[in-house]
Design a protein around this motif. Sequence first.
Motif, PDB file in Angstrom:
ATOM      1  N   LYS A   1       0.639  -1.055  -0.051  1.00 50.69           N
ATOM      2  CA  LYS A   1       0.069  -0.096  -0.204  1.00 50.69           C
ATOM      3  C   LYS A   1       0.923   1.374   0.170  1.00 50.69           C
ATOM      4  O   LYS A   1       0.270   2.401  -0.252  1.00 50.69           O
TER       5      LYS A   1
ATOM      6  N   ARG B   1      -0.752  -0.433  -5.044  1.00 44.63           N
ATOM      7  CA  ARG B   1      -2.013  -0.015  -4.444  1.00 44.63           C
ATOM      8  C   ARG B   1      -3.046  -0.311  -5.573  1.00 44.63           C
ATOM      9  O   ARG B   1      -4.029  -0.820  -5.538  1.00 44.63           O
TER      10      ARG B   1
ATOM     11  N   GLY C   1      -3.416  -3.879  -5.690  1.00 39.63           N
ATOM     12  CA  GLY C   1      -3.882  -4.341  -4.732  1.00 39.63           C
ATOM     13  C   GLY C   1      -5.498  -4.133  -5.027  1.00 39.63           C
ATOM     14  O   GLY C   1      -6.254  -4.957  -4.477  1.00 39.63           O
TER      15      GLY C   1
ATOM     16  N   LEU D   1      -1.739  -6.115   0.727  1.00 41.68           N
ATOM     17  CA  LEU D   1      -1.563  -4.605   1.003  1.00 41.68           C
ATOM     18  C   LEU D   1      -0.932  -4.337   2.261  1.00 41.68           C
ATOM     19  O   LEU D   1       0.082  -3.341   2.364  1.00 41.68           O
ATOM     20  N   ASN D   2      -1.013  -4.898   3.295  1.00 46.06           N
ATOM     21  CA  ASN D   2      -0.249  -4.804   4.684  1.00 46.06           C
ATOM     22  C   ASN D   2       1.036  -5.474   4.889  1.00 46.06           C
ATOM     23  O   ASN D   2       1.740  -5.220   5.819  1.00 46.06           O
TER      24      ASN D   2
END
Length: 272
Positions: free
Chosen positions: A93, A99, A102, A118-119
């Motif tokens: 992200k 992004r 994602g 994402l994390n």
Amino acid sequence: MESVIAKALDPEHAPVAVMLSGTKPDNALGFKPGRWGCVMFMFANAVRGKTAAFDRTTYGCWGGGVGLGFGNAYEQFPGGVPCFTRFLSSGNKQWETGRQVGQAVAENAGKEFADNFLNGEAYVKSPDLVDRFLEALPIMDHGSPYVIFKPLAEVDAATETPETVVFTVDPDRVSALVILANYGRGGMENAIIPWAAGCQTIGIIPFKEAQSDCPRAVVGLTDISARKYTQNLLGRNVLTVALPWRLFCEMETNVPGSFLERHTWHSLVEKK
């Protein structure tokens, strides 16, 4: 195929042979082409007496394709290797490409994978360190159409030769296998615990060790994601110990006269 080591250890789980093959066994378990799955789940089924087969379209996940020796499947990861390095570490992200990829992942993949994409899984501190991990990982393409997991007891010694024999054992038996790997050799590093995916510690890492003049045992199933997928079938109290074929044969001949016939070992296992 019978194993002197297995007879001496008397483990709860039977050893599994990892084999390269040009043909797929009848009635082998396997993933559907292009569908996600954990290779170690199939390994757990092989421990419990089934046969599983994988090819270049049925290896389950990108790490599994790498782990089984089907080349650098991380190149097929959503967003390619750059997104994978962030997936394994701090997440995607933080950068625009990540992004954008994602968003597509969130629309087409499960909630857990999308969150990790994402994390980050946070298994490695930074993407740069993942790059260093990939440089060290012995990514290979062995050229075989199939990788097979099958119980060692079902291997026909007259016609089949495993690449690797994998024991799934508790800490006492891990200890015994580490000692036995060292028993007929000098030095003290004849077993290793590399950081890698569970399938990689029974696949390409022992495959690479097999190319050495003095192949080492590879302790694995330290991958907590793999442990999550195998705990219902294997329990929580086991690790894998993968023995390249030449080392397995060496260790088989070293059981007679070893500590496995002495009172310390017998007293340890008899207490259970």
